[in-house]
Write an enzyme that holds these catalytic residues in place. Structure first.
Site, mmCIF file in Angstrom:
data_model
loop_
_atom_site.group_PDB
_atom_site.id
_atom_site.type_symbol
_atom_site.label_atom_id
_atom_site.label_comp_id
_atom_site.label_asym_id
_atom_site.label_seq_id
_atom_site.Cartn_x
_atom_site.Cartn_y
_atom_site.Cartn_z
ATOM 1 N N LYS A 194 0.838 -1.212 0.000
ATOM 2 C CA LYS A 194 0.000 0.000 0.000
ATOM 3 C C LYS A 194 0.866 1.252 0.000
ATOM 4 O O LYS A 194 0.544 2.249 -0.663
ATOM 5 C CB LYS A 194 -0.926 -0.009 1.222
ATOM 6 C CG LYS A 194 -1.773 1.271 1.395
ATOM 7 C CD LYS A 194 -2.526 1.637 0.119
ATOM 8 C CE LYS A 194 -3.615 2.669 0.344
ATOM 9 N NZ LYS A 194 -3.234 3.863 1.070
ATOM 10 N N GLU A 201 1.073 6.513 -6.953
ATOM 11 C CA GLU A 201 0.013 7.525 -7.015
ATOM 12 C C GLU A 201 0.609 8.933 -6.996
ATOM 13 O O GLU A 201 0.195 9.812 -7.763
ATOM 14 C CB GLU A 201 -0.933 7.326 -5.843
ATOM 15 C CG GLU A 201 -1.912 8.453 -5.586
ATOM 16 C CD GLU A 201 -2.585 8.328 -4.233
ATOM 17 O OE1 GLU A 201 -2.695 9.357 -3.530
ATOM 18 O OE2 GLU A 201 -2.978 7.206 -3.864
#
Length: 535
Positions: A194, A201
């Protein structure tokens, strides 16, 4: 497979993410007990649940730890989902809960936590109380937390088997209806994946922001027009269904009569025109994943300048007062206003296409750098993380979802995973689940990835050159360009750096004409030294 059907679970933390997950999990079946150290958050979460016909009577709020835990199933059968701030706040909540926990209980930590903290808690809870602590990445923001996030749980395999059916019920579903959740590995692997997701991102956000800036400030496009450009780009083969472009359309075109000043400019009531140009989520320490990803790139010796440049762009933006003072000293011009270029319609269309290619190239760079991080850390820790699984989980419900970008990496991931399997079958030294030592380093050299990058490279170079000529801001795009150039360079100026290191430190070097020069060789010190000056 050992599974458990949960009829009631506990959610700890009722902020923007936790309150949405109360509704999400309640709709999936189980009743919810929710607790938060801020009582008003609990009241808000319960009130939201009561307004939803599907969750009325299914969410109960608690404002002290004891009554909260008592409301849950019998000891050993309890599932707690954490949605709280990483680091010390999570430790404080866990310490308060520990007296109430029992062997067999499971905690899902859905926060953005540093993986080493996850592993520290896992070891202590398993050793002292027999409690399984699962580090679970929850991707997609609070909207996905409401309708279905991408989930990357990591930890004890038995605990993962117990919770997987429930997680599959609430996770986002890809175009084929497959849940975007899978156990990624042991230890802190779930939170690590993550973390890297957020790094990728970050690189994509930087590249898109810079492209938006070129369209807006330098090419003279109106906001609605940029929205249409983004919409068209998200329908092209390379960027098809890219989530960040899709929400970019809405951001560029969203109007609200309560904002803006009517009659002042073409930006009448555009919400975006009221947003100040600073990002503070990293500078104020409320978000750690971007910083950790950049630090991990340095620790693991992975060249990740696209991700790092975007991170530093965010940091540079945070202190606007300092920027304005520095700008006065440098005599930097303000952003252009009014007509920005004299490009013909044909030349403008050509440049917009080059920007599309530049964005695609930068996204390829960010994904490559992120996957290299996961691959190398998995190798070092013996986690056995499947890159194909990461791509599968990222198909929907997360910020970096992008159909064709993920398709581009599918063969790269498949070959990496196959190399790990072959390595284990051959009985290679080290972890039985580790890939070959140089697997992470060779990811950018994969033929399919190389072909995709080569296709977009001319547009990336043209866009950066155009931006530099106009003092536009393109650190992320520029970093992606230089990463590609350096990653594939036949000769770099680092030969001079190597000579200087040898001059003052006797660090040694390889000579041209050696096997290392002809074939690349291993990453190790050279065998030559020259006494450049007497000591």
């Amino acid at each position: 497979m050992s599974t458990t059907k949960y009829t009631k679970i506990g959610i700890v933390g009722a902020g923007s993410m936790g309150s949405m997950m109360c509704l999400l999990f309640a709709e999936a079946g189980p009743d919810i007990s929710v607790f938060d150290v801020k009582g008003e958050n609990v009241d808000t979460a319960v009130e939201m649940a009561e307004k939803n016909p599907k969750t009325q009577g299914k969410v109960k709020g608690y404002k002290d730890y004891e009554s909260f835990v008592v409301s849950l199933p019998a000891p050993g059968h309890r599932l707690l989902l954490f949605s709280i701030t990483h680091g010390q706040p999570a430790d404080a909540v866990l310490d308060a809960l520990r007296p109430h926990l029992a062997r067999g209980d499971i905690i899902l930590d859905g926060g953005n936590e540093w993986y080493a903290n996850t592993e520290r808690r896992q070891a202590r809870l398993a050793r002292e109380q027999g409690v399984a602590y699962v580090g679970m990445g929850v991707s997609g923001g609070y909207q996905s937390a409401r309708h279905g996030p991408s989930l990357t749980p990591g930890g004890d395999p038995a605990a993962l088997r117990r919770v997987l059916p429930l997680l599959e019920a609430v996770a986002a579903k890809d175009a084929r209806g497959t849940p975007c959740v899978a156990p990624v590995g042991p230890g802190g692997s779930g939170h690590y994946v993550k973390m890297v997701h957020n790094g990728i991102e970050q690189g994509m956000l930087g590249a898109i922001a810079e492209v938006w800036g070129l369209l807006r400030f330098n090419l003279g496009c109106e906001l609605d027009e940029i929205g249409e450009i983004f919409k068209q780009w998200s329908e092209t083969p390379e960027l098809k269904k890219t989530f960040l472009l899709d929400i970019g359309v809405d951001i560029c075109q969203k109007r609200d009569p309560s904002v803006g000043q009517a009659g002042v400019s073409d930006n009448d009531h555009h919400v975006l025109s009221t947003v100040l140009d600073k990002v503070v989520q990293d500078a104020d320490d409320t978000e750690g994943t971007g910083m950790w990803t950049v630090a991990e790139a340095a620790r693991l010796h992975i060249s990740a300048p696209t991700i790092a440049a975007s991170h530093f762009l965010r940091l540079a933006s945070a202190d606007r007062a300092a920027r304005l003072k520095i700008g006065e000293s440098l005599k930097l011009p303000p952003p252009p206003v009014g007509p920005r270029t004299t490009l013909s319609a044909q030349d403008k269309a050509l440049f917009v296409e080059e920007l599309r290619q530049a964005l695609y190239a930068a996204c390829l760079a960010a994904f490559t750098q992120g996957l290299q991080l996961i691959a190398r850390q998995s190798d070092r820790e013996g986690w056995g993380v499947s890159l194909a699984t990461c791509l599968k989980v990222w198909r929907a419900g997360c910020i970096i979802a992008s159909d064709r970008l993920l398709d581009a990496f599918a063969p790269v991931a498949a070959d990496f995973d196959a190399a790990r399997t072959a390595n284990a079958a051959d009985g290679a030294p080290g972890s039985a689940t580790s890939a070959p030592r140089d697997a992470a380093a060779t990811l950018p050299a994969h033929p399919r990835l190389g072909a995709a990058l080569a296709h977009a490279f001319p547009g990336l170079r043209a866009a950066v050159l155009w931006a530099l000529a106009r003092d536009a801001h393109v650190p992320t795009l520029g970093a992606a360009l230089e990463w590609a150039k350096c990653a594939g360079a036949g000769a770099l100026p680092t030969m001079f750096m190597e000579a200087q290191l040898d001059w003052f430190g006797a660090h040694r070097f390889e000579r041209w004409g050696s096997d290392a020069a002809r074939f690349g060789g291993e990453v190790r010190k050279g065998g030559a030294h020259y006494e450049w000056a007497p000591a």
